[in-house]
Design an enzyme around this catalytic site. Structure first.
Site, mmCIF file in Angstrom:
data_model
loop_
_atom_site.group_PDB
_atom_site.id
_atom_site.type_symbol
_atom_site.label_atom_id
_atom_site.label_comp_id
_atom_site.label_asym_id
_atom_site.label_seq_id
_atom_site.Cartn_x
_atom_site.Cartn_y
_atom_site.Cartn_z
ATOM 1 C CE LYS A 10 0.857 1.208 4.503
ATOM 2 N NZ LYS A 10 1.616 2.373 4.913
ATOM 3 N N GLY A 99 7.500 1.015 4.983
ATOM 4 C CA GLY A 99 6.332 1.903 4.982
ATOM 5 C C GLY A 99 5.325 1.529 3.910
ATOM 6 C CG ASP A 137 -0.811 0.037 8.266
ATOM 7 O OD1 ASP A 137 -1.638 0.847 8.698
ATOM 8 O OD2 ASP A 137 0.359 0.350 7.953
HETATM 9 O O1 C5P Z 1 -0.502 -1.281 14.782
HETATM 10 P P1 C5P Z 1 0.937 -1.557 14.508
HETATM 11 O O2 C5P Z 1 1.463 -2.713 15.306
HETATM 12 O O3 C5P Z 1 1.250 -1.671 13.061
HETATM 13 O O4 C5P Z 1 1.710 -0.274 15.004
HETATM 14 C C1 C5P Z 1 3.100 -0.245 15.123
HETATM 15 C C2 C5P Z 1 3.493 0.937 15.987
HETATM 16 O O5 C5P Z 1 3.225 2.145 15.265
HETATM 17 C C3 C5P Z 1 2.718 1.086 17.279
HETATM 18 O O6 C5P Z 1 3.337 0.366 18.301
HETATM 19 C C4 C5P Z 1 2.800 2.575 17.541
HETATM 20 O O7 C5P Z 1 4.054 2.920 18.055
HETATM 21 C C5 C5P Z 1 2.744 3.149 16.132
HETATM 22 N N1 C5P Z 1 1.378 3.537 15.716
HETATM 23 C C6 C5P Z 1 0.777 4.651 16.279
HETATM 24 N N2 C5P Z 1 -0.473 5.015 15.890
HETATM 25 C C7 C5P Z 1 -1.142 4.299 14.941
HETATM 26 C C8 C5P Z 1 -0.548 3.170 14.348
HETATM 27 C C9 C5P Z 1 0.725 2.811 14.749
HETATM 28 O O8 C5P Z 1 1.362 5.311 17.139
HETATM 29 N N3 C5P Z 1 -2.361 4.697 14.576
#
Ligand code: C5P
Length: 302
Positions: A10, A99, A137
């Site tokens: 993405k 990313g 994601d």
């Molecule tokens: O949800 P995911 O495990 O992919 O997120 C990875 C990290 O990215 C989280 O631990 C957090 O530090 C950050 N994050 C965030 N806010 C979001 C998504 C991700 O701060 N909406």
């Protein structure tokens, strides 16, 4: 007997980031567009859970239970009271720590593959709920196309897309950690009033019309200053793509992959050529979006 699922990468055409929440996450208005770079996850019955990976970045992929594909298999097996006794093989084409939701793609792919292999009969809603537990994601990797993600990005509303958008992606020489980029965002916005994240109507209209110029004028990424602060050389890559005729140049999600929107396939090829010649990135890929979400290839085979 094995099942293979193909899952897209993405790009975030808008990533509006709010202030840090008490749980550490950030509220987002996250406009996802799936693009035609894919990982394939193949699941085969095995004695016990095992993960293998092939591809240019394969050595950077964790093969233990922290891998999102392994976590997806465990999550679904736990809900059904069975053992996650499978071999998960990832054919990786999406850059690692780039990313572009490569890890999330593997999570969504493994979930759909295990669901098909075990014939669990899980509803779409249950699969999406498991995806949301795995990461912000991951639900989008399952659905693909284009969608607005709110909450921490996991609450999806499908978006209409009225055409094909041509993209060039420049992969950087090293990765960036998503939590580190969000922490840098917090540092850079300390003491400032961070507005509520809101999707841009101009951007949604541009997607619906399939209008590349209008989309280019509306793209934005609130994580870009944080990614550039941690990885200043990305500014050279962005400038190279702009100078070669990209309509827009931006960091993809938390980076460090940079994304270039081109008017058509010919212009995309020119931008790609300039980026390759510049030496400001590791590899360059040309593709288009929207792309379909996680798809079972050929179904379960004997
Ligand atoms: O949800 P995911 O495990 O992919 O997120 C990875 C990290 O990215 C989280 O631990 C957090 O530090 C950050 N994050 C965030 N806010 C979001 C998504 C991700 O701060 N909406």
């Amino acid at each position: 007997m094995s099942v293979t699922v193909r899952v897209p990468a993405k790009v975030n055409v808008q990533l509006a980031v709010g202030a840090a929440r008490p749980d550490g996450f950030h509220d987002l208005a996250n406009v996802f567009l799936a693009v035609g770079l894919y990982d394939e996850v193949t699941v085969t019955p095995a004695e016990e859970l095992r993960v293998t990976c092939e591809g240019a970045d394969a050595e950077q992929v964790p093969l233990d239970r922290t891998n999102l594909a392994a976590r997806a298999a465990i999550a679904l097996a736990e809900r059904r009271g069975i053992e996650p006794a499978v071999h998960l093989h990832i054919a990786k084409d999406i850059p690692v720590a780039g990313g572009m939701a490569g890890g999330s793609a593997d999570g969504a792919g493994a979930l759909l593959a295990c669901d098909a292999l075990w014939r669990t009969g899980a509803s779409r809603a249950e699969l999406l709920a498991i995806c949301a537990e795995l990461g912000s994601d991951v639900p989008f990797s399952l659905v693909g196309g284009a969608a607005l993600g709110t909450g921490r990005g996991e609450q999806l509303t499908a978006l209409e897309v009225g055409g094909t958008f041509h993209w060039v992606f420049a992969m950087a020489g090293r990765g960036l950690s998503t939590p580190a980029v969000f922490r840098e965002f917090d540092r850079l916005t300390e003491g400032l009033e961070v507005p509520e994240p809101v999707a841009s109507q101009e951007l949604l209209d541009a997607l619906a019309k399939g209008d590349a110029d209008a989309l280019a004028a509306a793209v934005s990424n609130d994580l870009q200053p944080a990614a550039l602060s941690l990885f200043p050389e990305l500014a050279d890559t962005l400038a190279t793509g702009r100078a070669a005729g990209a309509l827009a140049a931006l960091v993809s999600g938390s980076g460090p992959t940079t994304a270039f929107l081109a008017r058509d396939a010919r212009s995309a090829a020119k931008v790609a050529e300039a980026l390759e010649a510049s030496g400001t990135c590791r590899t360059v890929r040309t593709t288009s979006g929207p792309a379909p979400g996680a798809t079972v290839l050929g179904g379960a085979s004997a």
